[in-house]
Structures are given as structure tokens and as C-alpha cells.
Design an enzyme around this catalytic site. Structure first.
Site, PDB file in Angstrom:
ATOM      1  N   GLY A 173      -2.232  -2.540 -82.684  1.00 14.99           N
ATOM      2  CA  GLY A 173      -2.924  -2.912 -83.897  1.00 14.99           C
ATOM      3  C   GLY A 173      -1.999  -3.446 -84.969  1.00 14.99           C
ATOM      4  O   GLY A 173      -0.888  -3.909 -84.698  1.00 14.99           O
ATOM      5  N   CYS A 222       8.862  -0.139 -84.735  1.00 15.95           N
ATOM      6  CA  CYS A 222       7.879  -1.202 -84.496  1.00 15.95           C
ATOM      7  C   CYS A 222       6.769  -1.180 -85.542  1.00 15.95           C
ATOM      8  O   CYS A 222       6.959  -1.675 -86.651  1.00 15.95           O
ATOM      9  CB  CYS A 222       7.337  -1.088 -83.076  1.00 15.95           C
ATOM     10  SG  CYS A 222       6.515  -2.591 -82.488  1.00 15.95           S
ATOM     11  N   LEU A 223       5.628  -0.600 -85.265  1.00 12.24           N
ATOM     12  CA  LEU A 223       4.562  -0.485 -86.245  1.00 12.24           C
ATOM     13  C   LEU A 223       5.062   0.265 -87.476  1.00 12.24           C
ATOM     14  O   LEU A 223       4.647  -0.030 -88.605  1.00 12.24           O
ATOM     15  CB  LEU A 223       3.362   0.241 -85.627  1.00 12.24           C
ATOM     16  CG  LEU A 223       2.063   0.266 -86.430  1.00 12.24           C
ATOM     17  CD1 LEU A 223       1.448  -1.118 -86.512  1.00 12.24           C
ATOM     18  CD2 LEU A 223       1.063   1.247 -85.802  1.00 12.24           C
ATOM     19  N   HIS A 238      12.254  -1.542 -79.595  1.00 16.02           N
ATOM     20  CA  HIS A 238      11.938  -0.219 -79.055  1.00 16.02           C
ATOM     21  C   HIS A 238      13.213   0.443 -78.523  1.00 16.02           C
ATOM     22  O   HIS A 238      13.657   0.147 -77.401  1.00 16.02           O
ATOM     23  CB  HIS A 238      10.888  -0.337 -77.946  1.00 16.02           C
ATOM     24  CG  HIS A 238       9.504  -0.506 -78.472  1.00 16.02           C
ATOM     25  ND1 HIS A 238       8.510   0.417 -78.275  1.00 16.02           N
ATOM     26  CD2 HIS A 238       8.956  -1.497 -79.232  1.00 16.02           C
ATOM     27  CE1 HIS A 238       7.396   0.007 -78.859  1.00 16.02           C
ATOM     28  NE2 HIS A 238       7.644  -1.153 -79.451  1.00 16.02           N
ATOM     29  N   GLU A 248      13.596   3.301 -77.384  1.00 20.74           N
ATOM     30  CA  GLU A 248      13.308   4.238 -76.297  1.00 20.74           C
ATOM     31  C   GLU A 248      13.067   3.552 -74.967  1.00 20.74           C
ATOM     32  O   GLU A 248      12.923   4.231 -73.931  1.00 20.74           O
ATOM     33  CB  GLU A 248      12.082   5.086 -76.657  1.00 20.74           C
ATOM     34  CG  GLU A 248      10.727   4.434 -76.444  1.00 20.74           C
ATOM     35  CD  GLU A 248      10.360   3.365 -77.475  1.00 20.74           C
ATOM     36  OE1 GLU A 248       9.292   2.747 -77.325  1.00 20.74           O
ATOM     37  OE2 GLU A 248      11.144   3.147 -78.422  1.00 20.74           O
TER      38      GLU A 248
END
Length: 731
Positions: A64, A93-94, A185, A187
């Protein structure tokens, strides 16, 4: 005097990489405790009084947009808390996008989406990147931010996407408050240089800020435990039903026969596979790298267990006698766990994977419900499917064929079953030698028939592809596995002979012939989903396939390496599923997850495939293969990522339930092991005992992973090509 360990609160925005992030922080901050909270579970006013228990917050990624309240939840309020409640925060990120927007940054779509792609990250060498060298980072985003000139946010790192996207911000920090974030990311399995190193720097900076401002954390207490629950990892609620430390209730008796020339299909013939009125169970390693084939010898009293996701009961059938048992306080997973709890067996041959137990099918919708997504309305005749969502037989007598050594294991968990064991082992040895498969006709006279094939509507399918791609560009998903059903109407023939044709035309390591009323199921699946060894110290292995090329005169290993492992699109699809699977596995076993193989090209009977291998092992007996199976469904290779949001999108796009297609089939052994394959390259039909139709109606599912790089016409062609391996069975 006792000291509380550092406690971190990880805000989960319904992502499929959350537990990977939790594992990264546990490794990078030794001894820390991590509590995971969905971003919509508490309001900011409910959360604030409890922040005193935490040393820092991690805002995870998610689908989203950061300007959508439903997507971001309470995260947008974290950046504006008063100094009284302030604590260090790390966003991913978000999380980065939300922090930047709180400072007035602009949000844009990337012209070229970056999903599962690796970029070189240029950084300043200070703050989060102090002492950090070269960074190669995995990116999953379609949105990016342009920082406000002269604002409170300072950039720390960039990716140079020239000429497609330009310079994209990859890391930021707040000039005043203890907020840091990265766009990539850290991870991901393929991020190098910017993972543990950056998290360790965040923790150093967080401790410095905490010490400078004299912030003290409060001891963990009962009220906090009630709100946030135990820290990750913790035992699954199914665990109590899966204790394997007690003595086995059953004993496995086995006779071993050396019969290297006897075929699996010959054994099935003598056990009644061709009798359409009787149940039959075969899990068949019909091609390498498969090894063991499992044939059930069904009894008239063999138990069949069925369940539909919207029912409060389980169906139990023995022959024609059917009873129904209410689930009560159980769900279907704990009910089956309790069922198997009392049927543990010991004494079987350790070199073979199956001694007896449950064999059967789990539908795609079982996994959908496990995600907390409501199933389609079964009251809608256009969406209803007639197949049980759970359909298992409990197998007490079985024959396991080792296709590598030629040994055949005749076994039973029924007490005092020596007569059957001896008679069956003699019967097996008396069978004629196997006929070479290449000498058999492709279709025998009995199975040749004219079939009417109804493909999905092409215009509708291509329209769905375009809608799926729009979701990807808007950040709602990184990849969507769009599918559709093809329906076949053909004259009634022997389903067993149909399976033998499928076995010859498309041999596969995870083939199957299951006739479990009301379903007949034929499969030539190439993809193992999950296998787990017997406890204790069980190993859980998942082997996702993303990337396939059919063999041919000019398609050797070198060609396949270039076409698959050398393709950024194929590797990106595979990487997304690897990261998703790591998350699913971490959710059950904790930190003990490793990528044993990444994007290796493997040779199969008819194709080359791009295969990764992910393994997990729990440090305690707090998990089981059944836990892992429940937590990993539906298969990520058949949904996309993030899984929950992708499933919701696909439910809107696809016309009907997937039913058995995209689910799994396999076994759960009475010794505690199991092996499950993804239901692809398969056909199934509904057998109505009250109707004897002149024609049979079969369903074959097919689809493909839609990415931002997809071409709709090519995706349609790929879906149709995938159908051919099964359609040839129907001439």
C-alpha cells in the site's frame, strides 16, 4: 538484582517479510526481546502509555501507500509523539516513506518498479553507515519520496537508477529526533553489506540518544504482557497436541522385498487402482529427483476425513457409514493434530519416509482462511466448488517403493497383521517385470476420447493481468500469481488409465493418483512445497520453483543457466518467494532459518528449473511440521507477496474458488514426518455417486506470476503452454 533485556516493538503492516526483519534484529542486537504488533490493533492513544516498556520501535514494510490510513495504521502518528513518549525508531520501506511524508516530502511512483531487484547503494559513510563498506541491497517498492528542501530529514544513501528512475533516496535520518529509516530491505536474503551492519549502527545511535536524554525503560509487567503477548519466537498453540516424547501407541511391522524390476503401476493394478467404485491412494515419484512412491492398501473400514472451511464439523467415513463430529473448541488444524497425537507409531524402517498416516489433499481455500481472509460465499453458485477443502485417508497398510534401490517395503500398523504382510510381499514378488515405459503406446484404446476444452476467456484474463499490474505499480503487491480454471468435458473412461497416460507424457517427481470420494485427482506436479523429517530435531525444507524452461535439442545446462539464472526477471520472482518463505518459516521455528540454495538450475525429466532451498530447524520442541504447514499456506509461489494482500486482490480478480488447484497434497506420517507438493500440473473431477454421466467434467488450473515487467499477451501464452502437459492426457 535483575535487568530486563532490551525490548523492541516491531510494527507489522501486514507484510510477508516481518519475521525476517525480527530475525535480523535478534541477530544484530544480542539478547533483545521483540514483540510484534499489527499496525491497526491499537490506537496511538492506547499505545503511548506502554512505550515506556520498550527501548526502540521498528516500523516494518508493508503493502500500500504511506498516505493511506488503512495501509499505515498508527505508524503515521509515531513521528509526532511528544517528547514525553519519544523513543528511537527504525523504519523500513513503508516506514521510510511515512517518516519522510511526516516532514513534508512528496510521494511519487517509480517509472520502473523495483520488486526483488538488487541495487548498488551509495552512502555517506556516517550515521547508519558508519564503518559500512559496499552495499548491495534488495528493493521491493513502486513508490519513492522526494525530500523537502531545508526540511528536518537528511538523506544518508541513494540508488542511482539512471536513466530509468534517476537518483532514489535509500536511507534517511531526522536531524533532531531519534528517527532513522531505509528504503531497501535489509532483511532480504540477498542484501549484502546493509543488513546487520546498519541495524547494529542504529542500536548504537539509539543507545547514545537514550543515554543523552536520560530515558529509562520500565520493567515488563503483567499489564504489558496482556496487551502485547509473548515475545517472538513463541510456541504455537498446536504444539501441545504434537508432543512426540511419549511412547508410541502403534508399532510398524515391515517386510522388505528386493524387486528392482517391478513397476509402481503394476503394484497398483493388483491392488485395485482400476476399480472406479473404490478409493485409491498413490503418491508417486514418477521422475527424478523423486525417489519414493507410496501406495496405500485400503481396507473397507479405512477412515476418510473430510472438512469444508465454512463447516463447524468434520466428516468421518468408513465405507458407506458416515458420521459427523463437531469441532467444538478446535479448528481443523488442532483437530487433526489431536487425531494424530493418539496415533504415533514407532519401529518402522528409518530409511523410508512413510510408515502410515494421513494422505490426501488440502485446498487453496484452507490456506486463505489461515491468513484470516474470509472465503468466498459458498452460497454463490458461480463460486461454489464441490470438493472438500480437507480430504484425507488414514492409511494403516502401505507399500513403499524405493525407485533408487529397487527395494519394496510392505508395512502395516495394524496389530497382528502378519498374514497380510506375508501374502502381499509374495504377491509383489510374483508380478511380471515392468514394461519399459517408452515401449507403451501414448494412449491406449480405452483412454482415447474426444474432449471439449473450455479455456478461460482470453479478454477477461488479459484484463485481469492489466489490473494486477496496476496493483503492483500502486504498491499493493510485489508479485501476483494470477490463475484461471480450464474445464474439460470428455467421455467417461478409466481415471487410472488416464493417470498412467499422464505419468508417461509428463513424468514428475510429485505425481499422484488419489480417488477419495467425491474427488478423483491426477497430478504430475514438479514442485515440492514442504517436507519435514521425523522429530526430534526435525528439519523443515521448502523448495520453491520460479523459472522453468523445457528441454530440447539445443537447450542444455549452459543454455538453461543463461536463460534462468541469468535472467533478472526470473531471479527477482524467485527471490521474492524465498524471502516470503523465510518469513513463514521464521514465524514458527524462530531464528533457525537458512537459505541452503539460491536460484540453482536443476535438471528434471522434461525441464530445467530454477530452484531455491530454504531450511528451518527449531532449537526446541516448540514447533512441528504441522505448524509449519499451517503457517505456510497457501503456497507463496501461488499467491505472490505480501501474501495476505495479494490473496485479497486475487480473490477480486479471479472468477471462482481455486479449489484443489494451488493447494497442496501429500502425507503426514505416524512417525511425525511429512512431505507436501504444490497442486499444479494437475486435473480433478467431482464424482457424484448418485449420477452416472456419459461425460466426465475435469478441471485443470494454470496461471503465472505477474510482475511489473510482465507482458499480458506473453503471460496468456505461458498459461496456455502450462496447460498442455495435462491436456495431452485427454487427447
Amino acid at each position: 538484582m535483575t535487568f530486563d533485556p532490551p525490548r523492541l516493538l516491531l510494527i507489522d503492516s501486514y507484510d510477508s517479510f516481518t519475521f525476517n526483519l525480527a530475525s535480523l534484529f535478534r541477530r544484530s542486537i544480542p539478547g533483545c526481546c521483540i514483540h510484534i504488533l499489527k499496525n491497526d490493533r491499537l490506537s496511538i492513544s492506547d499505545l503511548l502509555p506502554h512505550l515506556r516498556h520498550f527501548s526502540a520501535i521498528v516500523v516494518g514494510p508493508g503493502p500500500g501507500s504511506p498516505d493511506n490510513t488503512e495501509d499505515i495504521g498508527l505508524v503515521r502518528d509515531l513521528w509526532n509523539v511528544s517528547e514525553q513518549y519519544m523513543l528511537p525508531i527504525f523504519g523500513v520501506c513503508l516506514g521510510l516513506q511515512s517518516l519522510a511524508l511526516a516532514d513534508g516530502a512528496e510521494l511519487h511512483r517509480l517509472p520502473i518498479v523495483k520488486h526483488g531487484q538488487i541495487s548498488h547503494v551509495v552512502h555517506t559513510g556516517h550515521s547508519l553507515f558508519e564503518g559500512v563498506g559496499r552495499v548491495e541491497a534488495v528493493r521491493y517498492h513502486s513508490l519513492h519520496v522526494t525530500l523537502l528542501p531545508g526540511g528536518s530529514i537528511e538523506p544518508l544513501a541513494w540508488a542511482d537508477d539512471e536513466p530509468e528512475n534517476g537518483r532514489i533516496v535509500m536511507a534517511i535520518e531526522h536531524r533532531t529526533w531519534p528517527f532513522w529509516a531505509v528504503q531497501y530491505h535489509p532483511e532480504s536474503a540477498c542484501t549484502a553489506g546493509g543488513g546487520p551492519e546498519v541495524v547494529a549502527n542504529f542500536w548504537r545511535l539509539a543507545q547514545q540518544w537514550t543515554h543523552k536524554h536520560g530515558r529509562k525503560t520500565s520493567p515488563w509487567c503483567e499489564s504489558a504482557r496482556r496487551v502485547f503477548g509473548p515475545s517472538w519466537p513463541h510456541a504455537s498453540p498446536l504444539h501441545q497436541s504434537l508432543r512426540y516424547s511419549f511412547p508410541p501407541a502403534l508399532s510398524v511391522n515391515t517386510i522388505v522385498v528386493d524387486a528392482p524390476t517391478i513397476s509402481v503401476t503394476n503394484i497398483c493394478d493388483i491392488l485395485g487402482a482400476n476399480d472406479e467404485q473404490q478409493p485409491f491412494v498413490l503418491l508417486d515419484s514418477a521422475a527424478r529427483p523423486g525417489r519414493f512412491s507410496i501406495i496405500a492398501s485400503m481396507l473397507p473400514t479405512s477412515l476418510q476425513i473430510t472438512y469444508n472451511v465454512d463447516d463447524p464439523f468434520v466428516g468421518l467415513a468408513r465405507g458407506t457409514a458416515v458420521t459427523y463430529e463437531k469441532l467444538g473448541d478446535h479448528n481443523i488444524w488442532s483437530w487433526l493434530a489431536s487425531f494424530m497425537y493418539t496415533r504415533k507409531a514407532g519401529g518402522g524402517r528409518p530409511e523410508i519416509p512413510f510408515w502410515g498416516g494421513l494422505i490426501g489433499l488440502l485446498s487453496y481455500e484452507v490456506g486463505v482462511c489461515s491468513l484470516g481472509v474470509a472465503p468466498r460465499s459458498r452460497n454463490d453458485p458461480n463460486r461454489k466448488h464441490p470438493h472438500p477443502d480437507v480430504n484425507f485417508a488414514f492409511i494403516e497398510r502401505s507399500i513403499v517403493v524405493d525407485n533408487l534401490t529397487g527395494k519394496i517395503y510392505v508395512q502395516s500398523i495394524i496389530p497382528n497383521d502378519d498374514t497380510w504382510l506375508v501374502e502381499t510381499s509374495v504377491l509383489v514378488q510374483e508380478q511380471p517385470d515392468a514394461v519399459h515405459q517408452e515401449c507403451l503406446p501414448l494412449h491406449d484404446q480405452e483412454t482415447v476420447s474426444h474432449a471439449t476444452v473450455i479455456l478461460p476467456d482470453k479478454d477477461r484474463y488479459i484484463s485481469n493481468i492489466k489490473q494486477a499490474m496496476d496493483h503492483l505499480f500502486r504498491g499493493n503487491s510485489y508479485e501476483l500469481c494470477l490463475t484461471a480454471h480450464t474445464r474439460i468435458q470428455t467421455s467417461s473412461k478409466s481415471s487410472w488409465n488416464r493417470y498412467k497416460t499422464l505419468r508417461r507424457t509428463n513424468p514428475a517427481p510429485h505425481s499422484a493418483f488419489l480417488r477419495l470420494s467425491p474427488t478423483t485427482f491426477l497430478s504430475s506436479s514438479p514442485e515440492r512445497f514442504l517436507s519435514f523429517s521425523r522429530p526430534p530435531d526435525a528439519i523443515y525444507q521448502l523448495r520453491p520453483i520460479k523459472g522453468t524452461i523445457r528441454k530440447g535439442p539445443d537447450v542444455d545446462r549452459a543454455y538453461a543457466e543463461r536463460a534462468l539464472a541469468g535472467s533478472p526477471k526470473e531471479v527477482a520472482e524467485n527471490l521474492m518467494i524465498v524471502d516470503l518463505i523465510r518469513h513463514d518459516l521464521h514465524s514458527v521455528v524462530g531464528e533457525g532459518v537458512t537459505v541452503q540454495q539460491f536460484c540453482a538450475v536443476e535438471e528434471y525429466e522434461t525441464v530445467w528449473q530454477l530452484v531455491s532451498v530454504i531450511e528451518g530447524q527449531s532449537s526446541s520442541e516448540k514447533s512441528s511440521g504441522w505448524d509449519v504447514l499451517r503457517s505456510s499456506l497457501p503456497p507463496g509461489s501461488m499467491t505472490g507477496a505480501p501474501k495476505k494482500r495479494s490473496v485479497e486482490i486475487l480473490q477480486d480478480l479471479e472468477e471462482s474458488d481455486r479449489s484443489l488447484y494451488s493447494g497442496v497434497f501429500g502425507y503426514w506420517c505416524v512417525g511425525g514426518g511429512g512431505d507436501w507438493a504444490v497442486t499444479i500440473r494437475s486435473a480433478f473431477r467431482h464424482d457424484d455417486p448418485n449420477v452416472q454421466p456419459a461425460d466426465e467434467k475435469w478441471v485443470v488450473g494454470a496461471g503465472g506470476a505477474i510482475t511489473a515487467l510482465s507482458d499480458p499477451e506473453s503471460e496468456w501464452d505461458e498459461m496456455v503452454i502450462k496447460l498442455q502437459s495435462v491436456l495431452r492426457t485427454f487427447d
